[in-house]
Motif scaffolding. Sequence first.
Motif, PDB file in Angstrom:
ATOM      1  N   SER A   1      14.771  -5.809   4.337  1.00  0.00           N
ATOM      2  CA  SER A   1      15.770  -6.757   4.030  1.00  0.00           C
ATOM      3  C   SER A   1      16.788  -7.061   5.175  1.00  0.00           C
ATOM      4  O   SER A   1      17.070  -8.085   5.632  1.00  0.00           O
ATOM      5  CB  SER A   1      16.740  -6.521   2.683  1.00  0.00           C
ATOM      6  N   GLY A   2      17.261  -5.881   5.815  1.00  0.00           N
ATOM      7  CA  GLY A   2      18.070  -5.766   7.053  1.00  0.00           C
ATOM      8  C   GLY A   2      17.491  -6.361   8.133  1.00  0.00           C
ATOM      9  O   GLY A   2      18.065  -7.098   8.829  1.00  0.00           O
ATOM     10  N   LEU A   3      16.161  -6.041   8.525  1.00  0.00           N
ATOM     11  CA  LEU A   3      15.396  -6.811   9.549  1.00  0.00           C
ATOM     12  C   LEU A   3      15.349  -8.162   9.305  1.00  0.00           C
ATOM     13  O   LEU A   3      15.383  -9.167  10.219  1.00  0.00           O
ATOM     14  CB  LEU A   3      13.915  -6.252   9.513  1.00  0.00           C
ATOM     15  N   VAL A   4      15.042  -8.675   7.924  1.00  0.00           N
ATOM     16  CA  VAL A   4      14.914 -10.165   7.651  1.00  0.00           C
ATOM     17  C   VAL A   4      16.423 -10.929   7.835  1.00  0.00           C
ATOM     18  O   VAL A   4      16.195 -11.889   8.323  1.00  0.00           O
ATOM     19  CB  VAL A   4      14.247 -10.267   6.286  1.00  0.00           C
ATOM     20  N   ILE A   5      17.523 -10.211   7.562  1.00  0.00           N
ATOM     21  CA  ILE A   5      18.528 -10.793   7.960  1.00  0.00           C
ATOM     22  C   ILE A   5      19.179 -11.022   9.096  1.00  0.00           C
ATOM     23  O   ILE A   5      19.522 -12.140   9.673  1.00  0.00           O
ATOM     24  CB  ILE A   5      19.685 -10.035   6.906  1.00  0.00           C
ATOM     25  N   ALA A   6      18.705 -10.114  10.341  1.00  0.00           N
ATOM     26  CA  ALA A   6      18.752 -10.146  11.390  1.00  0.00           C
ATOM     27  C   ALA A   6      18.180 -11.112  12.179  1.00  0.00           C
ATOM     28  O   ALA A   6      18.468 -11.562  12.915  1.00  0.00           O
ATOM     29  CB  ALA A   6      18.812  -8.602  12.048  1.00  0.00           C
ATOM     30  N   PHE A   7      16.775 -11.112  11.815  1.00  0.00           N
ATOM     31  CA  PHE A   7      15.802 -11.880  12.514  1.00  0.00           C
ATOM     32  C   PHE A   7      14.832 -12.747  11.443  1.00  0.00           C
ATOM     33  O   PHE A   7      13.912 -12.196  10.838  1.00  0.00           O
ATOM     34  CB  PHE A   7      14.722 -11.068  13.352  1.00  0.00           C
ATOM     35  N   ASN A   8      15.121 -14.194  11.571  1.00  0.00           N
ATOM     36  CA  ASN A   8      14.269 -14.881  10.895  1.00  0.00           C
ATOM     37  C   ASN A   8      14.391 -16.390  11.477  1.00  0.00           C
ATOM     38  O   ASN A   8      15.185 -16.811  12.047  1.00  0.00           O
ATOM     39  CB  ASN A   8      14.357 -14.965   9.181  1.00  0.00           C
ATOM     40  N   LEU A   9      13.231 -17.024  11.307  1.00  0.00           N
ATOM     41  CA  LEU A   9      13.119 -18.240  11.980  1.00  0.00           C
ATOM     42  C   LEU A   9      14.043 -19.238  11.419  1.00  0.00           C
ATOM     43  O   LEU A   9      14.524 -20.151  12.104  1.00  0.00           O
ATOM     44  CB  LEU A   9      11.514 -18.703  11.730  1.00  0.00           C
ATOM     45  N   MET A  10      14.599 -19.231  10.169  1.00  0.00           N
ATOM     46  CA  MET A  10      15.271 -20.143   9.615  1.00  0.00           C
ATOM     47  C   MET A  10      16.621 -20.075  10.441  1.00  0.00           C
ATOM     48  O   MET A  10      17.623 -21.082  10.412  1.00  0.00           O
ATOM     49  CB  MET A  10      15.524 -20.036   8.293  1.00  0.00           C
ATOM     50  N   ASN A  11      17.091 -18.827  11.024  1.00  0.00           N
ATOM     51  CA  ASN A  11      18.244 -18.762  11.527  1.00  0.00           C
ATOM     52  C   ASN A  11      18.550 -19.486  12.927  1.00  0.00           C
ATOM     53  O   ASN A  11      19.406 -19.815  13.414  1.00  0.00           O
ATOM     54  CB  ASN A  11      18.581 -17.166  11.910  1.00  0.00           C
TER      55      ASN A  11
ATOM     56  N   ALA B   1      17.738   3.093  15.305  1.00  0.00           N
ATOM     57  CA  ALA B   1      18.041   2.187  16.307  1.00  0.00           C
ATOM     58  C   ALA B   1      19.182   1.181  15.931  1.00  0.00           C
ATOM     59  O   ALA B   1      19.880   0.845  16.898  1.00  0.00           O
ATOM     60  CB  ALA B   1      16.562   0.890  16.752  1.00  0.00           C
ATOM     61  N   SER B   2      19.295   1.216  14.616  1.00  0.00           N
ATOM     62  CA  SER B   2      20.641   0.097  14.166  1.00  0.00           C
ATOM     63  C   SER B   2      21.380   0.948  13.674  1.00  0.00           C
ATOM     64  O   SER B   2      22.468   0.490  13.031  1.00  0.00           O
ATOM     65  CB  SER B   2      19.933  -0.850  13.113  1.00  0.00           C
ATOM     66  N   ASN B   3      21.219   2.370  13.876  1.00  0.00           N
ATOM     67  CA  ASN B   3      22.559   3.329  13.388  1.00  0.00           C
ATOM     68  C   ASN B   3      22.684   3.173  11.720  1.00  0.00           C
ATOM     69  O   ASN B   3      23.909   3.272  11.374  1.00  0.00           O
ATOM     70  CB  ASN B   3      23.469   3.266  14.115  1.00  0.00           C
TER      71      ASN B   3
ATOM     72  N   LEU C   1       9.933   2.708  10.282  1.00  0.00           N
ATOM     73  CA  LEU C   1      10.918   3.012   9.291  1.00  0.00           C
ATOM     74  C   LEU C   1      12.157   3.661  10.007  1.00  0.00           C
ATOM     75  O   LEU C   1      13.277   3.371  10.042  1.00  0.00           O
ATOM     76  CB  LEU C   1      10.802   3.380   8.126  1.00  0.00           C
ATOM     77  N   LEU C   2      11.552   4.731  10.697  1.00  0.00           N
ATOM     78  CA  LEU C   2      12.517   5.535  11.733  1.00  0.00           C
ATOM     79  C   LEU C   2      13.154   4.891  12.793  1.00  0.00           C
ATOM     80  O   LEU C   2      14.281   5.057  13.060  1.00  0.00           O
ATOM     81  CB  LEU C   2      11.647   7.007  12.028  1.00  0.00           C
TER      82      LEU C   2
END
Length: 706
Positions: free
Chosen positions: A694-704, A75-77, A69-70
Amino acid sequence: MENMFWIGFVGFALAIAFAWMQKGKVMSYSEGTEKMQKIAASIREGANAYLKHQYTTVAKVFAVVFVVLLIMAFASNGKMLSKFTPFAFLTGGVWSMLAGFIGMKIATNANARTAQAASEGLNKGLRVAFSSGSVMGFTVVGLGMLDISIWFHLLHFGFGINDPVALGNIMVMNGMGASFMALFARVGGGIYTKAADVGADLVGKVEAGIPEDDPRNPATIADNVGDNVGDVAGMGADLYESYVGSILATFALGAVGGYGWGGLLLPVLLAVAGIVCSIIGSFLIKTKENATQQSLLKSLRTGTYTAAVLSAIVAAPLTYYILGSWGVYIAILCGLIGGCAIGYFTEYYTSDTYKPTQQLAASSETGSATVIIGGLSLGMKSTLTSILIVAAAVLISYFAAGGSSVIVDASGMFTEAFNRGLYGIGIAGVGMLSTLGITLATDAYGPVADNAGGIAEMAGLPEEVRNRTDALDSLGNTTAATGKGFAIGSASLTALALLVSYVNIIQNGTTETLNFTLTSPTVLVGMFLGAMLTFVFSAFTMSAVQTAAQSIVVEVRRQFKEIAGIMEGTTDPDYATCVGLCTRGALHEMVAPALLAIIVPIATGLILGPTGVVGLLGGVSVTGFAMAVFMSNAGGAWDNAKKYIESGHHGGKGSPCHKAAVVGDTVGDPFKDTSGPSLNILIKLCSTVSIVFSGLVIAFNLMNLL
């Protein structure tokens, strides 16, 4: 209104002061004879040793998750995850752990005192056990108020977050640590207690034909230790998570519903009012000597129902003053009435004063197979009332609070009317748990009474003492089932609130137009995965109890065979070996099911995207709710059917009917104390994990990529 949140600290002070007073009352009673004190010390030692090992194991997992989590936050500010969330994750876990630990400490000090008090009278035994439960109940709500109040003041006044929506979205993520700790505590404690219980019953009562808690049974100390680490420490962490989770979910919905700071303040005020009403109700719980099971139930109902009625009265001016809405007040009443209704029907299906459990006991006349079939049928049937009550509460609270059938506007965003309706559902969940102080007290007293009965048996106290503790224990099985009903019912309302919070956060974090309807393939697949998760999680926890119980069965049989003089009472069994087996088994088996709740939502999001996660949360919430009610009520009914026979019906103790009922009870043990109550934590942990990542899923997911 943001300047009124200091009231949360007042609620904390009142709850902890009352808990401290109740602790003093418990400790003022005698712990009984030297033998009783020795047995109680052995139980304390075993419980402390287990919790030390459990917390050491969980700390390692917490450290790994904290680092992840840290990294995400810094890392994403802060774009992928709030920088406050990793630290809130830790504090939530610590408070949840502390709630369970304090409850366990007082319970292990109250068990022998309850047995000694029961030797002087039933009412005195009830008062000691209930006072012990009150320490747990009011510690949980007090620490919950402290956690929420500290973080609100830190974020708003310390770091200057002045937007209620932003603050609400950050606060809702704070529940992940509490849920994570609660799942480990509930699953690990549940495995421990039911492995010992099943092993002790199958070999001791069925094979050897000796009474429950007979000192000749090598697993009897482990069984009593398990009551504390599972039914007290695990339950305390569980209900702490439910209490805090319902308030935080309502925080987020109040902000997006346009209520501003008032939407956040109202659930805190309701919780504080509930603490005061619970304190008043606790003074009304008492009984007469030679009381029947029905009169004991009436005594506890008097306290809990009085607290609920007082909360309903106080909630009216508070709601109108803060929000100016009588509709929201109706939603709060839905939660209070719904909670009491779930409690009543849970009692109906699990108490041996009603026909369902009496008929289940009668089915033992044709063997253990019909007892098991009857219990499964009873548990499935009991889901009807709980689901209908929650469904009615959802619909009434939604429309009463201003909800509309128009869900989204022209831009695809949720309408304010829809968010207001959902706030009504969330505040109904807060209303349901507002009197948790006294509800949990009636629940937590049960394991203390159970331990008291064990100590009375092992210390050789007169039979009338065991009869009194058995009456209190049987009542405790019903109140425990009622407490689980409250937790499961509130979980369903909180899970719905968290689901909508997730969708709100996703929509605010992306410019894409996402299809969250049932016609979306990813939503449908997610729903199947959610349903699957409920069954796989239940399978993991049931299998864990089976594996650990098998080792206890083998060990108890070995001792009966190899240690001369056990059955004659001239040689003490090796209790420590059984305690060690339970400890190692629980710690080893608890990790896999707990990690499922984190891995599956994240993996679903990375593969199917946010819409798949919405389907997952819907699937696990619906199936998890039904499964939890089924398991908890079936298990409670099996246990009380056994006790009904032990009280002299259908041949009494040692009869073929009794042995058949014991088999049914062993099946029900992991149902009601391991898998069933863990499911309501699974539901909410999946939701909070999904929100945090949720932020991680928005940025990186196979559907994208498709």
